[in-house]
Write an enzyme that holds these catalytic residues in place. Structure first.
Site, short mmCIF file in Angstrom:
data_model
loop_
_atom_site.label_atom_id
_atom_site.label_comp_id
_atom_site.label_asym_id
_atom_site.label_seq_id
_atom_site.Cartn_x
_atom_site.Cartn_y
_atom_site.Cartn_z
N GLY A 69 0.72 -1.22 0.27
CA GLY A 69 0.04 -0.23 -0.07
C GLY A 69 1.06 1.33 0.07
O GLY A 69 0.42 2.08 -0.62
N THR A 70 1.86 1.46 0.92
CA THR A 70 2.88 2.20 1.09
C THR A 70 3.31 2.84 -0.26
O THR A 70 3.11 4.68 -0.67
CB THR A 70 3.86 2.12 1.88
OG1 THR A 70 3.34 1.79 3.16
CG2 THR A 70 4.46 3.55 2.25
N ASN A 150 -9.04 3.76 7.54
CA ASN A 150 -8.49 2.58 8.65
C ASN A 150 -8.37 2.41 9.65
O ASN A 150 -8.16 1.48 10.51
CB ASN A 150 -6.71 2.88 8.34
CG ASN A 150 -5.75 3.44 8.37
OD1 ASN A 150 -6.45 4.60 8.04
ND2 ASN A 150 -5.25 3.89 8.85
N GLN A 178 -7.84 -0.44 2.27
CA GLN A 178 -8.74 -1.13 3.76
C GLN A 178 -9.77 -1.89 2.59
O GLN A 178 -10.48 -2.59 3.59
CB GLN A 178 -9.04 -0.54 4.85
CG GLN A 178 -7.84 0.32 6.01
CD GLN A 178 -7.38 -0.70 6.79
OE1 GLN A 178 -8.67 -2.03 6.96
NE2 GLN A 178 -6.59 -1.25 6.86
N SER A 198 -3.12 -3.16 -1.21
CA SER A 198 -2.14 -4.18 -0.42
C SER A 198 -3.18 -5.24 -0.12
O SER A 198 -3.48 -5.51 0.62
CB SER A 198 -1.85 -3.39 0.95
OG SER A 198 -0.96 -4.02 1.48
N HIS A 200 -1.78 -7.84 2.17
CA HIS A 200 -1.67 -8.61 3.47
C HIS A 200 -3.38 -8.45 4.54
O HIS A 200 -3.36 -8.33 5.36
CB HIS A 200 -0.68 -7.78 4.28
CG HIS A 200 -0.45 -6.52 4.86
ND1 HIS A 200 -0.52 -6.66 6.09
CD2 HIS A 200 0.05 -5.35 4.35
CE1 HIS A 200 -0.31 -5.29 6.06
NE2 HIS A 200 -0.07 -4.50 4.92
N THR A 236 12.87 -6.68 -10.14
CA THR A 236 12.30 -8.16 -10.27
C THR A 236 11.52 -8.06 -9.42
O THR A 236 10.94 -8.02 -8.21
CB THR A 236 12.84 -9.16 -10.67
OG1 THR A 236 14.19 -9.08 -11.02
CG2 THR A 236 12.63 -10.24 -10.52
N CYS A 323 2.24 5.95 21.18
CA CYS A 323 3.14 6.32 21.88
C CYS A 323 4.05 7.03 21.38
O CYS A 323 4.94 6.15 20.27
CB CYS A 323 3.95 5.31 22.39
SG CYS A 323 4.31 5.83 24.53
C1 LIG Z 1 -6.04 2.85 5.04
C2 LIG Z 1 -4.22 2.47 4.23
N1 LIG Z 1 -3.46 2.91 3.26
C3 LIG Z 1 -1.58 2.59 3.31
C4 LIG Z 1 -1.93 1.33 4.17
C5 LIG Z 1 -0.04 0.91 4.18
O1 LIG Z 1 -0.13 -0.05 3.54
P1 LIG Z 1 1.12 -1.04 3.40
O2 LIG Z 1 1.48 -2.02 4.75
O3 LIG Z 1 0.88 -2.15 2.92
O4 LIG Z 1 2.76 -0.71 2.62
C6 LIG Z 1 -2.50 0.68 5.23
C7 LIG Z 1 -1.61 0.14 6.26
O5 LIG Z 1 -2.67 -0.40 7.04
C8 LIG Z 1 -3.52 1.67 5.19
O6 LIG Z 1 -4.11 1.07 6.52
#
Ligand SMILES: Cc1ncc(COP(=O)(O)O)c(C=O)c1O
Length: 394
Positions: A69-70, A150, A178, A198, A200, A236, A323
Site C-alpha cells: 500500500g505504501t 483504516n 482497507q 495491499s 496483507h 524484479t 506512543c
Molecule cells: C489505508 C491504508 N493505506 C496504506 C497502508 C499501507 O499499506 P502497507 O502496509 O501495505 O504498506 C495501510 C496499512 O495499514 C492502510 O491502512
C-alpha cells in the site's frame, strides 16, 4: 487467542500459502528472462494480473505490481505531482483522515512548493464530496481521498468525488487498502485514475500490493531501474507473493457478499455490547463503515494499557493512539473528527475477519468491560469525575 486486528494485517489464507509454495518450487525464475524458467514465472505473473484486473473490471496492463500500500500510494501521489508540476499545476486536495502513506508524501510535496489543501471530515469521519468540489482550483493536479478509513472504517463518497474530478479533468487517487478484497470495486465506475491496494489486508502476503493506473493517464514512474512492469515500476517482481495475492483476492471476493452480511451482524453486536459500557462512544459513522470495523472510546481510559491488558487475556486489538516521545499521541483521524484528545487516546479499534464468531464477540465484550472498569478504578482523574470534582465529557 482472539484476533481482532484484521485492519493491521490478516492471517494468510491457505490458498495464498499454497500458491506461493507452488511458485517458489516450480516457477522461481526471473519473469524478465527469455528462457523456459523465465517464461514459467512470466506466465504466473500475467495470470495473476489478469485475475486481479478481471475483479476490477479493468485491463490487465492497468495493474502495476508494487511492494504494498505504501509504495502504491507514493507512486500515485508523486506521479500526479510531477505531471502537475510539468503542466504548471501545483495544488493538491486531500483529507486530514488519510493514512500516513498519503500524508507524509504530501508533506514532502508541500516542502517542495506544492500547495496542499487537507479537508476535514465531518463528525462521523466522512469527507464530503461538496467540500472537495469547493476546494478544487484551476491549478489542482491531484485529488486523493481514501475509499475507507483504516481507523474508523468510515466509507468515503468516492464515486461522487470521482465524478466531479472526471468532469473537471483532475486526476483522482483513492487509497483502497482497507477496502480492496472486501468490497467489490471497479475503478471505471468509481471514476478514479489510480487505486492502491495491499495484499496483507485480505489474506495475502505482507510486502505486496498493486496500483491500478488508468490507461492514458500521464504517469511518471516512482522506482527507476529495469524495464519491468512496462517501464512503470522497476525491480524484479516478487512472483510468489503476487501469485499469493491473486489467490487471496479471488477467494476473498468470491465470498465477500456472504461474509459482509455475517460480519455486519457481528460488528453491530460488538458495537452495541461495547457502547453499553458507561461513558463510551462509537467513533465513525454507525452504518457507512466497513463491515468489520468497530472503534470505541472509553472516557477515563488510555488505549495502550487497555491493549496490553487485553493482550494478556489473549485478545489482540489496536488503538489509534500511538506512543511518541514517551507521550500518548491521539490519533490524527479521531482528532480531525473533532473528538476531544482525552477520548481519542482511549480509543480501541477492533477489526473482525473470517475467524471471528459470536462467541469471540461476547468474550471480548466481557473482557473489555472488566478491563475498562479496572483501569478506571486506578485512575485519579476518573475518581475526581465520579466525585463531581471534574466534569464528564460524555
Ligand atoms: C489505508 C491504508 N493505506 C496504506 C497502508 C499501507 O499499506 P502497507 O502496509 O501495505 O504498506 C495501510 C496499512 O495499514 C492502510 O491502512
Amino acid at each position: 487467542m482472539i484476533y481482532l486486528d484484521y485492519a493491521a494485517t490478516a492471517p494468510m489464507r491457505e490458498c495464498a500459502i499454497d500458491a506461493m509454495n507452488d511458485v517458489m518450487r516450480h516457477a522461481w525464475g526471473n519473469p524478465s528472462s527469455i528462457h523456459e524458467e523465465g517464461a514459467r514465472a512470466k506466465a504466473v505473473l500475467e495470470d495473476a494480473r489478469e485475475r486481479i484486473a478481471a475483479h476490477l473490471g479493468c485491463r490487465p496492463p492497468e495493474i502495476l505490481f508494487t511492494s504494498g500500500g505504501t509504495e502504491s500510494d507514493s507512486t500515485a501521489v508523486y506521479s500526479a505531482a510531477e505531471a502537475g508540476r510539468r503542466a504548471g499545476r501545483m495544488h493538491i486536495v486531500s483529507a486530514m483522515i488519510e493514512h500516513h502513506a498519503i500524508l507524509r508524501p504530501l508533506e514532502r510535496l508541500a516542502q517542495r512548493g506544492f500547495d496542499v489543501t487537507l479537508l476535514p471530515p465531518d463528525r462521523d469521519g466522512i469527507v464530503q464530496a461538496e467540500a472537495v468540489r469547493e476546494a478544487i482550483r484551476e491549478d489542482t493536479c491531484l485529488v486523493a481521498v481514501m475509499t475507507a478509513n483504516n481507523e474508523t472504517g468510515a466509507i468515503q463518497p468516492i464515486r461522487e468525488i470521482g465524478e466531479l474530478c472526471r468532469a473537471r479533468g483532475i486526476p483522482f487517487h483513492t487509497d483502497a487498502v482497507q477496502a480492496a478484497g472486501h468490497i467489490p470495486m471497479n475503478p471505471g465506475e468509481i471514476g478514479c485514475d489510480t487505486l492502491a491496494a495491499s495484499a496483507h489486508k485480505f489474506g495475502g502476503p505482507r510486502g505486496t500490493g498493486f496500483l491500478y493506473v488508468r490507461r492514458g493517464l500521464s504517469f511518471v514512474p516512482f522506482l527507476l531501474g529495469g524495464g519491468q512492469e512496462r517501464e512503470r515500476r522497476a525491480g524484479t517482481e516478487n512472483v510468489a507473493a503476487i501469485a499469493g495475492m491473486a489467490a487471496a483476492f479471488d477467494e476473498s471476493l468470491a465470498g465477500a457478499e456472504q461474509e459482509n452480511a455475517r460480519l455486519t451482524v457481528l460488528r453491530d453486536r460488538l458495537a452495541a455490547g461495547l457502547t453499553r459500557i458507561p461513558k463510551s462512544t462509537l467513533n465513525g459513522h454507525p452504518q457507512k463503515r466497513l463491515t468489520n470495523n468497530v472503534n470505541v472510546s472509553f472516557e477515563g481510559v488510555e488505549g495502550e494499557p487497555l491493549l496490553l491488558l487485553l493482550d494478556e487475556r489473549g485478545i489482540r486489538a489496536s488503538s489509534g493512539a500511538a506512543c511518541s516521545a514517551g507521550a500518548l499521541e491521539p490519533s490524527h483521524v479521531l482528532t480531525a473528527m473533532g473528538i476531544p484528545s482525552e477520548l481519542a487516546v482511549g480509543s480501541l479499534r477492533l477489526t473482525l475477519g473470517p475467524d471471528t464468531d459470536e462467541d469471540a464477540v461476547d468474550t471480548v465484550i466481557e473482557a473489555v468491560r472488566d478491563t475498562v472498569e479496572r483501569l478506571r478504578t486506578q485512575s485519579p482523574e476518573w475518581q475526581a469525575k465520579c466525585e463531581g470534582r471534574r466534569a464528564f465529557l460524555l
